[in-house]
Design an enzyme around this catalytic site. Structure first.
Site, PDB file in Angstrom:
ATOM      1  N   CYS A  35       0.828  -1.209   0.000  1.00 53.46           N
ATOM      2  CA  CYS A  35       0.000   0.000   0.000  1.00 53.46           C
ATOM      3  C   CYS A  35       0.865   1.263   0.000  1.00 53.46           C
ATOM      4  CB  CYS A  35      -0.877  -0.030   1.247  1.00 53.46           C
ATOM      5  SG  CYS A  35      -1.951   1.376   1.404  1.00 53.46           S
ATOM      6  N   CYS A  50      -0.703   5.627   7.391  1.00 55.94           N
ATOM      7  CA  CYS A  50      -2.058   5.255   7.795  1.00 55.94           C
ATOM      8  C   CYS A  50      -1.995   4.344   9.018  1.00 55.94           C
ATOM      9  CB  CYS A  50      -2.721   4.525   6.640  1.00 55.94           C
ATOM     10  SG  CYS A  50      -4.293   3.776   7.045  1.00 55.94           S
ATOM     11  N   CYS A  82      -3.081  -0.496   8.997  1.00 61.51           N
ATOM     12  CA  CYS A  82      -2.282  -1.728   8.951  1.00 61.51           C
ATOM     13  C   CYS A  82      -0.960  -1.508   9.667  1.00 61.51           C
ATOM     14  CB  CYS A  82      -1.962  -2.115   7.505  1.00 61.51           C
ATOM     15  SG  CYS A  82      -3.401  -2.578   6.533  1.00 61.51           S
ATOM     16  N   CYS A  89      -8.353   1.303  -0.331  1.00 59.64           N
ATOM     17  CA  CYS A  89      -7.793   0.571   0.806  1.00 59.64           C
ATOM     18  C   CYS A  89      -7.649  -0.882   0.406  1.00 59.64           C
ATOM     19  CB  CYS A  89      -8.709   0.712   2.022  1.00 59.64           C
ATOM     20  SG  CYS A  89      -8.250  -0.413   3.347  1.00 59.64           S
ATOM     21  N   GLN A 127     -19.007  -9.514  12.350  1.00 61.19           N
ATOM     22  CA  GLN A 127     -17.578  -9.740  12.088  1.00 61.19           C
ATOM     23  C   GLN A 127     -17.195  -9.174  10.726  1.00 61.19           C
ATOM     24  OE1 GLN A 127     -15.427 -10.859  14.189  1.00 61.19           O
ATOM     25  NE2 GLN A 127     -16.523 -12.082  15.689  1.00 61.19           N
ATOM     26  N   GLU A 164     -26.913  -9.874  24.913  1.00 64.26           N
ATOM     27  CA  GLU A 164     -26.137  -8.846  24.220  1.00 64.26           C
ATOM     28  C   GLU A 164     -26.621  -7.476  24.710  1.00 64.26           C
ATOM     29  OE1 GLU A 164     -23.861  -8.170  21.653  1.00 64.26           O
ATOM     30  OE2 GLU A 164     -24.602  -6.111  21.797  1.00 64.26           O
ATOM     31  N   CYS A 199     -10.769 -11.462  21.030  1.00 66.74           N
ATOM     32  CA  CYS A 199     -10.038 -10.611  20.082  1.00 66.74           C
ATOM     33  C   CYS A 199      -8.876  -9.923  20.788  1.00 66.74           C
ATOM     34  CB  CYS A 199     -10.979  -9.593  19.439  1.00 66.74           C
ATOM     35  SG  CYS A 199     -11.832  -8.559  20.617  1.00 66.74           S
TER      36      CYS A 199
HETATM   37  N1  SAH Z   1     -20.609 -13.003  19.065  1.00 66.44           N
HETATM   38  C1  SAH Z   1     -20.925 -11.935  18.162  1.00 66.44           C
HETATM   39  C2  SAH Z   1     -20.513 -10.542  18.675  1.00 66.44           C
HETATM   40  C3  SAH Z   1     -19.143 -10.412  19.261  1.00 66.44           C
HETATM   41  S1  SAH Z   1     -18.560  -8.760  19.501  1.00 66.44           S
HETATM   42  C4  SAH Z   1     -20.361 -12.182  16.786  1.00 66.44           C
HETATM   43  O1  SAH Z   1     -19.500 -13.033  16.599  1.00 66.44           O
HETATM   44  O2  SAH Z   1     -20.809 -11.534  15.840  1.00 66.44           O
HETATM   45  C5  SAH Z   1     -18.919  -8.414  21.162  1.00 66.44           C
HETATM   46  C6  SAH Z   1     -20.349  -8.028  21.410  1.00 66.44           C
HETATM   47  O3  SAH Z   1     -20.481  -7.789  22.805  1.00 66.44           O
HETATM   48  C7  SAH Z   1     -20.823  -6.756  20.734  1.00 66.44           C
HETATM   49  O4  SAH Z   1     -21.990  -7.041  20.013  1.00 66.44           O
HETATM   50  C8  SAH Z   1     -21.103  -5.788  21.895  1.00 66.44           C
HETATM   51  O5  SAH Z   1     -22.204  -4.941  21.636  1.00 66.44           O
HETATM   52  C9  SAH Z   1     -21.406  -6.732  23.020  1.00 66.44           C
HETATM   53  N2  SAH Z   1     -21.191  -6.284  24.400  1.00 66.44           N
HETATM   54  C10 SAH Z   1     -20.271  -5.416  24.877  1.00 66.44           C
HETATM   55  N3  SAH Z   1     -20.323  -5.349  26.227  1.00 66.44           N
HETATM   56  C11 SAH Z   1     -21.293  -6.220  26.630  1.00 66.44           C
HETATM   57  C12 SAH Z   1     -21.805  -6.621  27.904  1.00 66.44           C
HETATM   58  N4  SAH Z   1     -21.319  -6.117  29.029  1.00 66.44           N
HETATM   59  N5  SAH Z   1     -22.791  -7.537  27.927  1.00 66.44           N
HETATM   60  C13 SAH Z   1     -23.275  -8.072  26.776  1.00 66.44           C
HETATM   61  N6  SAH Z   1     -22.842  -7.720  25.543  1.00 66.44           N
HETATM   62  C14 SAH Z   1     -21.850  -6.807  25.456  1.00 66.44           C
END
Ligand code: SAH
Length: 454
Positions: A75, A81, A84, A162, A286, A336, A411
């Site tokens: 890039c 930037c 990356c 990008c 994701q 969630e 993550c």
């Molecule tokens: N498992 C899903 C999302 C993972 S990302 C997937 O794979 O798509 C993490 C998620 O946790 C996000 O959606 C965020 O909004 C949520 N989150 C953050 N803090 C939280 C909490 N204290 N209790 C419940 N959810 C939460």
């Protein structure tokens, strides 16, 4: 004690490690010097630019020996930037680096030195993988620009391409920019909190090709709304949804509380494996769909479902993992924090004819203890928290609920290691960790761990 090197000193040193931010590490008499743009195995003349008591920073003046893993970044704006950090490292090198990040964190933070950490599962083609771009807008010399933040700064680099983003998403971002410039809509200025257009967000469902565009403004109304709609939908029939989000606060957070659909649907659809998902503007989804499938399949494998189990999916987003598992489980409960995501999750269960998945909006650390009190028992608990990891109250509840297995999708290896330690002390054992490369060219490390009750 004085550092063994002084500011402005020129030294020759070997790089022995790479930090989680992608900087090389040189050890000088035990003192740590961080050296950006250098790789383990390299030798260089390094100018010391900054020293603190325990560590300092240096800059490569001349590279004396080059790592066999060094490659030319593809890039043009790499290095400026902030998107990356590893384009100068071969992809094989990146995969090894990520596995090592996990091993090191488990050892250093979790005191877990005998856990099996498998080699990172990578992509065959580690470019144009992102299904979403969210670019900040600003003014420079009176002109609207939009792109990425520079490293460690809030300066924006105007970007027209990008290399890790889906090509259609990239193109539509440019089209929105073009229309924005033509209409003269005032770009947001974060220094004085004036102006209108703050962010352009574009997301594609890679399996369906459907695109959503979100325009985030500081103001309640979106000037030139019709021009944006006409310009975008005439040129891009794959756009199925255009939304306007209002964020009037002084904040780094992209979205505000109010989202209005201004054209088309409230959601776009995508598929992961055989499961179909509706995704709305503010929902987490994701960013690397190909690797998401790999990750979820590993999570499913680690859950070892026979069809009878009750599963809890904490931090479930729009129910992606929950529904993936619901196909093979007795019952799944998802929780969630974002209410819109839970609405999506419920709609997604219906969309896929899965009537064994139940969802509740709230904090995982509040809702799951309440379920436990109500007598809900779980055979398997899946957690997929944000970077800061699981809340301690949740971990305590998991320990009290004694599920046979915990599947931890993470993550951030540091918080994973911290949380695994707590689970291990509570009677669980970590069996295996599988890193999956969701974010090639960057230092981000994703992995999934299987933990069982002793
Ligand atoms: N498992 C899903 C999302 C993972 S990302 C997937 O794979 O798509 C993490 C998620 O946790 C996000 O959606 C965020 O909004 C949520 N989150 C953050 N803090 C939280 C909490 N204290 N209790 C419940 N959810 C939460």
């Amino acid at each position: 004690m004085q550092p063994p090197v002084q500011k402005n000193q020129l030294i020759t040193a070997e790089i022995t490690d790479l930090t989680h931010e992608g900087a090389g590490v040189a050890k000088i008499e035990g003192y740590t010097l961080f050296v950006p743009d250098s790789l383990p195995g390299e030798k260089a003349k390094i100018r010391v630019v900054h020293t603190k008591k325990d560590y300092g920073y240096g800059k490569v003046e001349e590279r004396l020996e080059k790592s066999p893993d060094r490659v030319d970044p593809l890039c043009d704006i790499y290095g400026r930037c902030g998107g990356c950090q590893l384009q100068h490292l071969s992809y094989t090198g990146q995969l090894k680096y990520k596995q090592k990040q996990v091993i090191d964190a488990l050892e250093r933070i979790g005191g877990l030195s005998d856990v099996k950490v498998l080699p990172t599962l990578g992509l065959e083609y580690p470019w144009i993988y992102r299904n979403k771009a969210q670019v900040p807008v600003a003014a420079r010399n009176g002109e609207l620009i939009a792109g990425f933040y520079q490293k460690r700064s809030h300066q924006i680099i105007d970007m027209d391409h990008c290399l890790i983003t889906d090509e259609t998403v990239d193109e539509i971002i440019q089209e929105v920019k073009k229309i924005a410039k033509e209409t003269g809509i005032p770009p947001y200025d974060e220094t004085n909190h004036r102006g209108v257009l703050r962010h352009i967000v574009v997301r594609i469902g890679r399996e369906t090709g459907e695109v959503m565009v979100v325009l985030v403004t500081k103001t309640n109304d979106l000037p030139h709304r019709k021009t944006f709609i006409r310009g975008l939908t005439e040129k891009y029939p794959q756009i199925k949804a255009i939304a306007h989000n209002i964020n009037s606060k002084r904040t780094n957070v992209i979205f505000g509380e109010t989202t209005k659909t201004i054209w088309g649907r409230d959601v776009i659809y995508d598929r992961i494996g055989s499961v179909k998902f509706a995704i709305s503007a503010r929902s987490f989804y994701q960013v690397n769909p190909q690797q998401t499938r790999v990750l979820y399949e590993k999570a499913l494998e680690y859950a070892e479902l026979t069809g009878q189990e009750t599963v809890i999916d904490a931090y479930c987003g729009i129910g992606t993992i929950s529904l993936f598992l619901a196909q093979k489980a007795g019952k799944v409960y998802g929780v969630e924090i974002v209410p819109e995501a839970i609405e999506d999750a419920k709609a997604n269960a219906e969309l896929n004819g899965l009537d064994n998945a139940f969802f509740e909006a709230g904090k995982a650390e509040d809702v799951i203890p309440a379920w436990h009190e109500k007598g809900i028992k779980a055979d398997v608990i899946v957690v997929d928290p944000p970077r800061k990891g699981c809340d301690e109250a949740l971990l305590k509840t998991i320990i009290a609920m004694k599920p046979k297995r915990v599947v931890y999708v993470s993550c951030n290896p540091s918080t994973l290691a911290r949380d695994l330690r707590i689970l291990e002390d509570g009677g669980f054992q970590t069996i295996e960790v599988q890193p999956v490369d969701m974010f090639p060219q960057t230092t981000h490390v994703e992995c999934v761990a299987q933990i069982v009750l002793n």
